[in-house]
Write an enzyme that holds these catalytic residues in place. Structure first.
Site, PDB file in Angstrom:
ATOM      1  N   HIS A   1       0.797  -1.052  -0.079  1.00 37.86           N
ATOM      2  CA  HIS A   1       0.150  -0.040   0.034  1.00 37.86           C
ATOM      3  C   HIS A   1       0.769   1.035   0.085  1.00 37.86           C
ATOM      4  O   HIS A   1       1.378   1.696   0.981  1.00 37.86           O
ATOM      5  CB  HIS A   1      -0.903   0.023   1.357  1.00 37.86           C
ATOM      6  CG  HIS A   1      -1.648   1.147   1.437  1.00 37.86           C
ATOM      7  ND1 HIS A   1      -2.893   1.286   0.827  1.00 37.86           N
ATOM      8  CD2 HIS A   1      -1.727   2.420   2.317  1.00 37.86           C
ATOM      9  CE1 HIS A   1      -3.336   2.482   0.962  1.00 37.86           C
ATOM     10  NE2 HIS A   1      -2.681   3.002   2.060  1.00 37.86           N
TER      11      HIS A   1
ATOM     12  N   ASP B   1       1.312   5.184  -0.232  1.00 38.60           N
ATOM     13  CA  ASP B   1       0.491   6.384   0.061  1.00 38.60           C
ATOM     14  C   ASP B   1       1.000   7.322  -1.011  1.00 38.60           C
ATOM     15  O   ASP B   1       2.172   7.658  -0.924  1.00 38.60           O
ATOM     16  CB  ASP B   1       0.539   6.876   1.112  1.00 38.60           C
ATOM     17  CG  ASP B   1      -0.306   5.984   2.480  1.00 38.60           C
ATOM     18  OD1 ASP B   1      -1.392   5.751   1.877  1.00 38.60           O
ATOM     19  OD2 ASP B   1       0.472   5.478   3.392  1.00 38.60           O
TER      20      ASP B   1
ATOM     21  N   ASP C   1      -7.352   1.853   3.093  1.00 32.41           N
ATOM     22  CA  ASP C   1      -6.642   2.883   4.149  1.00 32.41           C
ATOM     23  C   ASP C   1      -7.695   4.006   4.172  1.00 32.41           C
ATOM     24  O   ASP C   1      -7.419   4.875   5.008  1.00 32.41           O
ATOM     25  CB  ASP C   1      -5.351   2.860   3.838  1.00 32.41           C
ATOM     26  CG  ASP C   1      -4.648   3.416   5.231  1.00 32.41           C
ATOM     27  OD1 ASP C   1      -5.277   3.469   6.010  1.00 32.41           O
ATOM     28  OD2 ASP C   1      -3.752   4.229   4.721  1.00 32.41           O
TER      29      ASP C   1
ATOM     30  N   HIS D   1      -5.945   9.710  -0.200  1.00 28.34           N
ATOM     31  CA  HIS D   1      -6.547   9.663   1.296  1.00 28.34           C
ATOM     32  C   HIS D   1      -5.534  10.310   2.511  1.00 28.34           C
ATOM     33  O   HIS D   1      -5.776  10.303   3.386  1.00 28.34           O
ATOM     34  CB  HIS D   1      -7.268   8.250   1.710  1.00 28.34           C
ATOM     35  CG  HIS D   1      -6.148   7.331   1.874  1.00 28.34           C
ATOM     36  ND1 HIS D   1      -5.825   6.254   0.739  1.00 28.34           N
ATOM     37  CD2 HIS D   1      -4.870   6.898   2.349  1.00 28.34           C
ATOM     38  CE1 HIS D   1      -4.843   5.478   1.107  1.00 28.34           C
ATOM     39  NE2 HIS D   1      -4.304   5.923   2.191  1.00 28.34           N
TER      40      HIS D   1
HETATM   41 ZN    ZN Z   1      -2.889   4.947   3.194  1.00 28.24          ZN
END
Ligand code: ZN
Length: 1001
Positions: free
Chosen positions: A259, A261, A371, A575
């Protein structure tokens, strides 16, 4: 027998750590080191080998915050290593505890093709030279500072290049070629797995057998000849590692994952490199293990890879073609889903899926959002209408209070759409498949009666790193092992197919997936939020006018520019950007980017309108909303009607009233709202003794996650800001005006109120000079409204939340989200608050003796957290909002739409009729644009906005040869009814979104 299990585990841990692990590598030779530290930002990798390199000592310090250092590593593979397994090992000075949040590097060959990344838990490099061959490696090493330390959430200046320190942060600890003893490495994996699994077993025979085999293995191991006896030790472990079946029935569908970001504790430019590093490693792993499967989301990250590291992208593309690398999620980025507008959510799917389809010839079948901070109740419909079959997240396991009752269920949205949804019971998107994770997955799984398994995203994430060689080894051992769930590499699609068959009648959860944490993300970094809101409206407006100009005036449609701008805005809905939880660098760049986006969109709008109205001196007005405004139809450019009436200002008993024929707003000498009368009904919504327009300042120092969290106790300290410096009221151009100024702490604000004739809303333009720290500014309106629920706008509609706190679920929602408006209604009326750049509010209810129920609606105005950006929201802010009396969901939407997309004054030769006309109570026009495939077809989107069944007619003011209803991805055509008059007739269920595709003739 005496219980000596602690003796066994203690022995195993020490021998593993001190003796076995160091023996994984045998003979080593040191590589010669040279370094070139870049003076500024990263350079094209092709320039790396040509830099001026200076000798570098092993153990020396390197790397200031955000710096890039190129290392050259040279050596020769010893002749004697023929027939042995060997590799490079480089430790940049890693801290093993925070993979992804510190230094990392991409290793290149001399021809600058990427080889593999170096991360804290991934320090090996494949060596392509044979024995006697020479080795030359180039490392593009990033010295990213650790911002989430062991004592996290302390304010730090390291989060921006402009304020970060220049001192070196790391010491290069290891750079060598080494012989790898795979048997010793395998022993490490065997022992670690059994050590962890025995811990998870209940007392009993299985645990006893595991412990006994560990002891036997350690007995078989000669500590002064680990390499020579590893096989014998493994032989003692083999029977228990081969024990199949057992009691555990749970299956885990493991998918390799990282994951990453899109920006967070690093800027976007670093994410580009993080993606390249991690994917170079993951494609290397795919070559090692034919069973391994890896999934990556976010088309934006693929697009970055394609542009910046085409060699790695080619490897990814090849693995996608083999079906082993899975493009997940079908979105442009893993966006926030609470704040983006309906149209923006559609474009997340449209841009994401179109990219996947164009690049890989296939779309994602599910939405992958592990997330994001809570999930909008409008999503199920959008997910289904975009053609997806499933939805995946795990974030709700972060709830502070309530445990979600399902892991596999149907999620039902505001319109009744349902989507099969799964939360992994392992409660992580960064699984390592540790013993406790495996046990947690099995024991916590709430749907075990009928569903047989769960998903585990396996690999280091957040800052990247991905799956490791050790995790692959673990999955090999966990295929069917007694005492553990059965783990297999599998695509999430296969998991959802099996699950859909197992539980066709899975339980249903209706409404938002509220995250009982990170409640302040709807307020932090106000400029970023304002930029998003403005961009969303300008994008839709630019499409409207540019489409009209293309069809009516033959102006070329700016496909490329609008796609680029949409993608920029979609990326910023990631996010950690839109929620305001990134470092200062990210938000500083975001503000500049939004300004550029706005300027470019204004240019498109201006050029389009000029083409539409021609050269002339008529004073016209362009209406970009879906509501008739001052006589100008939706999507029309025409003369606005002058309102002949005027509002007035009146003083009585120390109260200043702004009034028109419909409403009267009274302010006391302190600028507080003491009357809010709907003159049509005579009802005063103000509460005697509890004035509104009351700013309240709270101490706001959450226990953790400063930019994300507001903790419930913040309400226990409050200062009411009732001092006023200067208040004046007057009438200008028929509009009643009142201006007031307040100073508090280090800050001040002005509010300019306007009440236009005929309006039922007082509008406010607030300018704040905000210099507080760790404070939360709220604007309160206590209202004489017996609201059982608050209603807040979400994508293409609205959703309600009870105002009571009967249950722990309602009690946990003490700070909630809206889009452009929130309303508190009772049976006789309602008050709505619309805004241009806010997303947070709270509603409480009290009972006052003699007054009845009081509903207090509070707008969340500004915060000032100090982590990760120590200067969050300091400085000047503008807010526009309006308070509407006696309205409905539809009038609140109308008010909010006008506030966010005001009419434009245009001078031209002639008015312009709307290209698209929609009739039907409560049916609104959302998008008018050319089809994304650039075929020349026209896309028109409408939705039902009031919660009623509606009949609508959509008329196109140009000839068309065919029309179909299509998905949000503009495909899957279905027949629609077209009348004799060429109007498309649609029956809309409440809050449904419908898309039409016209073939123009
Ligand atoms: Zn994240």
């Amino acid at each position: 027998m005496h219980d000596e299990s602690n003796l066994t585990t203690g022995r195993a841990r020490r021998v593993l750590g001190e003796r076995i692990r160091p023996e994984i590598y045998g003979e080593r030779v040191q590589l010669t080191l040279e370094a070139a530290e870049l003076p500024g930002e990263p350079i094209e990798p092709a320039l790396g080998p040509g830099l001026e390199y200076a000798p570098f000592e092993l153990g020396s310090a390197w790397g200031p915050a955000w710096g890039t250092t190129w290392f050259r590593l040279r050596g020769t593979v010893p002749e004697g290593w023929a027939g042995l397994e060997y590799e490079g090992v480089v430790d940049l000075g890693f801290d093993a505890d925070t993979p992804g949040f510190q230094c990392e590097a991409l290793v290149y060959r001399p021809d600058v093709t990427p080889l593999k990344a170096l991360n804290p838990r991934n320090q090996w490099v494949p060596i392509e030279a044979g024995p006697g061959g020479s080795v030359e490696l180039y490392l593009e090493a990033a010295s990213n500072p650790i911002l989430l330390e062991r004592h996290p959430f302390l304010p730090t200046q390291q989060g921006d290049l402009a304020t970060a320190s220049r001192a070196p942060l790391y010491r290069l600890a290891r750079a060598e070629l080494a012989v790898r003893r795979s048997e010793v490495a395998a022993l490490v994996e065997d022992l670690e797995l059994l050590l962890q699994l025995q811990e998870q077993q209940p007392a009993g025979s299985l645990r006893a057998v595991m412990l006994e085999s560990i002891d036997r293995a350690l007995n078989a191991l000669l500590l002064d000849d680990i390499a020579g006896t590893a096989a014998a030790a493994r032989a003692e472990l083999a029977p228990v590692l081969a024990a199949h079946g057992g009691q555990v029935r749970h299956h885990i569908a493991a998918i390799g994952h990282s994951h990453i970001d899109t920006a967070w504790l690093w800027p976007q430019r670093e994410t580009i490199r993080k993606v390249a590093r991690t994917m170079s490693s993951m494609t290397t792993l795919l070559e090692l293990d034919p069973d391994f499967r890896f999934g990556m989301s976010s088309a934006q990250q693929y697009a970055w890879l394609k542009e910046h590291r085409p060699e790695v992208y080619a490897r990814v593309k090849a693995a996608v073609a083999e079906g082993r690398f899975e493009p997940l999620g079908g979105m442009w980025v893993e966006s926030d889903t609470v704040m983006p507008s309906g149209e923006a959510m559609v474009r997340q799917f449209l841009e994401g899926q179109r990219f996947f389809e164009e690049e890989f010839g296939k779309r994602s079948r599910g939405v992958w959002l592990p997330d994001s901070f809570g999930y909008s109740p409008a999503l199920p419909q959008l997910i289904r209408r975009a053609g997806f079959e499933w939805f995946f997240t795990q974030k709700i396991s972060w709830n502070q209070v309530n445990t979600f009752p399902h892991h596999t269920f149907f999620w039902e949205g505001i319109d009744g759409s349902r989507v099969l949804t799964h939360f992994p019971p392992m409660d992580t998107y960064n699984a390592q498949l540790l013993g406790d994770e495996l046990t947690r997955a099995e024991r916590q799984f709430r749907d075990a009666r009928r569903a047989s398994g769960s998903i585990a995203p396996v690999g280091w994430g957040d800052g990247g790193g991905g799956t490791t060689r050790e995790m692959l080894e673990r999955v090999k051992r966990l295929g069917d092992l007694d005492g553990a769930p059965k783990v297999r590499w599998e695509s999430p699609d296969e998991f959802f197919e099996r699950t859909a068959a197992e539980v066709p009648d899975a339980p249903v959860w209706v409404g938002e997936l509220y995250l009982e944490l990170h409640r302040a993300v709807t307020t932090s970094q106000h400029h970023t939020k304002a930029g998003n809101r403005r961009s969303e409206h300008l994008l839709v407006e630019a499409e409207w006018w540019a489409t009209a100009a293309w069809i009516r005036a033959g102006l070329e449609y700016p496909h490329e520019e609008l796609q680029v701008l949409w993608r920029i805005v979609l990326t910023h809905q990631f996010h950690d950007i839109l929620p305001g939880t990134s470092i200062a660098w990210v938000h500083r760049e975001a503000v500049a980017t939004y300004a550029d986006v706005a300027a470019r969109l204004e240019a498109i709008i201006e050029a389009s309108l000029r083409a539409l109205v021609g050269e002339g001196q008529l004073e016209l007005s362009a209406n970009p909303t879906s509501f008739l405004t001052d006589g100008v139809a939706a999507g029309a450019v025409s003369e606005a009607l002058e309102d002949p009436s005027a509002s007035s200002v009146r003083e009585a008993d120390g109260v200043t009233y702004l009034e028109n024929e419909r409403v009267s707003f009274g302010f006391d000498a302190a600028g507080l709202l003491v009357h809010a009368v709907d003159l049509r009904s005579g009802r005063d919504y103000a509460v005697p003794g509890r004035p509104g327009n009351l700013f309240q300042l709270h101490q706001d120092f959450p226990n953790q996650w400063d930019a994300w969290d507001v903790d419930r106790f913040y309400r226990e300290t409050v200062t009411d800001l009732v001092e006023v410096q200067g208040l004046r009221a007057w009438v200008e151009d028929g509009v009643a005006r009142l201006e007031l100024r307040r100073a508090f702490g280090e800050s001040s604000l002005t509010q300019a109120f306007t009440l236009a004739p005929s309006e039922t809303s007082v509008r406010v333009h607030q300018v704040t000079d905000w210099n507080e720290r760790e404070k939360f500014l709220k604007l309160a309106f206590p209202l004489s409204v017996w609201a059982k629920e608050s209603i807040a706008e979400t994508q293409f509609g609205f959703a309600s939340r009870p105002t009571h706190v009967n249950t722990s679920w309602e009690n946990a929602k003490f700070e909630t989200s809206m889009q452009r408006w929130v309303m508190v209604p009772d049976r006789d009326g309602a008050v709505a608050l619309a805004n241009d750049s806010s997303y947070g509010f709270d509603v409480t209810r009290d009972v006052l003796d003699g007054t009845g129920v009081v509903t207090t609606l509070r707008l969340s105005v500004l915060r000032a957290p100090r982590y990760p950006d120590p200067e969050t929201d300091q400085g000047r802010h503008e807010h526009r909002y309006a308070l509407q009396l006696g309205g409905t969901e539809l009038t609140a939407t109308e008010l909010a739409h006008g506030l966010n997309a005001p009419r434009r004054a245009v001078r031209g030769a002639h008015p312009v009729e709307p290209l698209v006309t929609v009739s039907g109570e409560g049916v609104l026009l959302d998008a008018v644009k050319p089809a994304a495939d650039r075929s020349g077809d026209l896309i028109v989107r409408v939705h039902e906005a009031t919660g009623h069944h509606a009949a609508a007619e959509v008329r196109l003011d140009v000839p068309f040869s065919a029309v179909h209803e299509v998905s949000l991805l503009e495909d899957a055509p279905q027949a629609v009814a077209v009348g004799e008059d060429r109007a498309v007739r649609l029956g809309l269920t409440p809050l449904s979104v419908r898309t039409l595709r016209f073939v123009l003739s």
